[in-house]
Design a protein around this motif. Structure first.
Motif, mmCIF file in Angstrom:
data_model
loop_
_atom_site.group_PDB
_atom_site.id
_atom_site.type_symbol
_atom_site.label_atom_id
_atom_site.label_comp_id
_atom_site.label_asym_id
_atom_site.label_seq_id
_atom_site.Cartn_x
_atom_site.Cartn_y
_atom_site.Cartn_z
ATOM 1 N N HIS A 228 -4.323 73.687 0.031
ATOM 2 C CA HIS A 228 -4.461 73.086 -1.291
ATOM 3 C C HIS A 228 -5.756 72.289 -1.443
ATOM 4 O O HIS A 228 -5.791 71.084 -1.145
ATOM 5 N N LYS B 247 -3.484 75.638 9.733
ATOM 6 C CA LYS B 247 -2.608 74.669 9.092
ATOM 7 C C LYS B 247 -1.249 74.611 9.786
ATOM 8 O O LYS B 247 -0.651 73.541 9.922
ATOM 9 N N VAL C 32 -1.113 67.420 11.730
ATOM 10 C CA VAL C 32 -1.375 67.232 10.307
ATOM 11 C C VAL C 32 -2.641 66.416 10.072
ATOM 12 O O VAL C 32 -3.491 66.777 9.231
ATOM 13 N N ARG C 33 -2.806 65.324 10.800
ATOM 14 C CA ARG C 33 -3.985 64.472 10.601
ATOM 15 C C ARG C 33 -5.266 65.238 10.902
ATOM 16 O O ARG C 33 -6.252 65.142 10.164
ATOM 17 N N TYR D 213 -5.705 68.498 10.781
ATOM 18 C CA TYR D 213 -5.890 69.511 9.747
ATOM 19 C C TYR D 213 -6.483 68.897 8.473
ATOM 20 O O TYR D 213 -7.423 69.440 7.883
ATOM 21 N N LEU D 214 -5.950 67.769 8.029
ATOM 22 C CA LEU D 214 -6.439 67.153 6.795
ATOM 23 C C LEU D 214 -7.894 66.692 6.930
ATOM 24 O O LEU D 214 -8.689 66.830 5.991
ATOM 25 N N LYS D 215 -8.259 66.153 8.074
ATOM 26 C CA LYS D 215 -9.650 65.747 8.289
ATOM 27 C C LYS D 215 -10.571 66.967 8.241
ATOM 28 O O LYS D 215 -11.671 66.918 7.677
ATOM 29 N N MET E 34 -10.020 69.754 6.607
ATOM 30 C CA MET E 34 -10.085 70.206 5.225
ATOM 31 C C MET E 34 -11.004 69.332 4.387
ATOM 32 O O MET E 34 -11.733 69.827 3.514
ATOM 33 N N LEU E 35 -10.998 68.032 4.635
ATOM 34 C CA LEU E 35 -11.936 67.149 3.939
ATOM 35 C C LEU E 35 -13.374 67.563 4.220
ATOM 36 O O LEU E 35 -14.219 67.599 3.324
ATOM 37 N N ALA F 56 -14.394 62.560 4.882
ATOM 38 C CA ALA F 56 -13.272 62.015 5.626
ATOM 39 C C ALA F 56 -13.497 60.525 5.919
ATOM 40 O O ALA F 56 -14.609 60.113 6.210
#
Length: 275
Positions: free
Chosen positions: A144, A245, A250-251, A253-255, A257-258, A271
């Motif tokens: 997303h 993903k 999770v952390r 992955y999100l970093k 993606m940023l 990030a």
């Protein structure tokens, strides 16, 4: 016996390519759309490609239109084998720039249009005890990016609904596939609604840079139906991203993606630094 296939949004873009792919296999192809001139032209192409064509004017925001299409195919073809819920639109903008009306518009078409299509045709497929439903979602339904909240949510909901449908119809010998392509060259930008010119430019740039064609996505869908494949990821890079993903913390992955989205998508930020 050749396939009988019904496709919403079949008069252009991916819907047209799906229609032509099945036409080349000798199918009876019914395309449903709001654009009658385009629909008539694609019906002619279907005939030239080796299929039998039927065009219906159909609005996926109207349940009556979809139920009427199902009944028309029962009368003319004795039923239908494959239903492709393809019609969709696009939106973009960060959360404070998307009016609620934009959310309601896209959910009514991208999500509820799929639901209406399934409500109209699933009983027919169940009664036949055979058939296949294809719901067109997007990689945005699995991963997303920022600046596309309402679009992401609409496609994520299609993925969730498709999994539910797969489980509900499995005992009736009715298959379900959900297709999650990334950006590819199509006319999706024609439907784009946004209040942010930068967001519109970003989406159009990503569509132009797509490395797979609508024809290639249609080939993936054709193969998926033959093999009863549920999750269809036509882009090789997207399969890697989805696995990332699934398996990264999770952390982490999100970093990541940023970092990956900060230049390509509106609303993305670098990030945050570790404390």
């Amino acid at each position: 016996m050749s396939d009988r296939i019904f496709i919403t949004g079949g008069a252009s873009g991916l819907g047209r390519e799906i229609a032509l792919r099945w036409a080349r296999a000798g199918a009876r192809v019914c395309i449903a759309d709001l654009h009658d001139e385009r629909g008539t032209a694609v019906a002619a192409e279907i005939g030239q490609a080796g299929g039998t064509a039927l065009y219906l004017h159909c609005d996926v925001t109207q349940s009556d239109d979809l139920h009427a299409a199902a009944q028309r195919l029962v009368v003319e073809w004795g039923g239908v084998d494959i239903v492709v819920n393809n019609a969709g639109v696009a939106t973009a903008g960060v959360v404070n720039a998307e009016p609620i009306e934009q959310w309601q518009w896209i959910l009514n078409i991208n999500l509820l249009g799929v639901v209406r299509g399934c409500q109209a045709f699933a009983p027919l497929l169940r009664a036949q005890r055979r058939g296949h439903i294809v719901n067109i979602a997007s990689m945005a339904g699995l991963v997303h990016p920022p600046g596309m909240g309402s679009y992401n949510a609409s496609k994520a909901a299609v993925v969730a609904f498709s999994e539910t449908l797969y489980l509900e119809l499995a005992n009736d010998n009715v298959g379900v596939s959900v297709v999650c392509p990334s950006f590819f060259q199509t006319n999706l930008a024609e439907s784009l609604r946004t209040t942010d010119p930068k967001a519109a430019a970003a989406v159009q740039r990503l569509l132009r840079k797509g490395r797979i064609t609508a024809s290639g996505v249609a080939d993936s869908i054709f193969n998926a139906v033959q093999s009863n494949q549920f999750l269809v990821l036509p882009h090789a890079d997207d399969r890697k991203t989805y696995l990332m993903k699934c398996y990264l913390p999770v952390r982490t992955y999100l970093k990541k993606m940023l970092h990956l989205t900060r230049k390509s998508f509106p609303g993305a930020r670098a990030a945050p630094k570790e404390a």
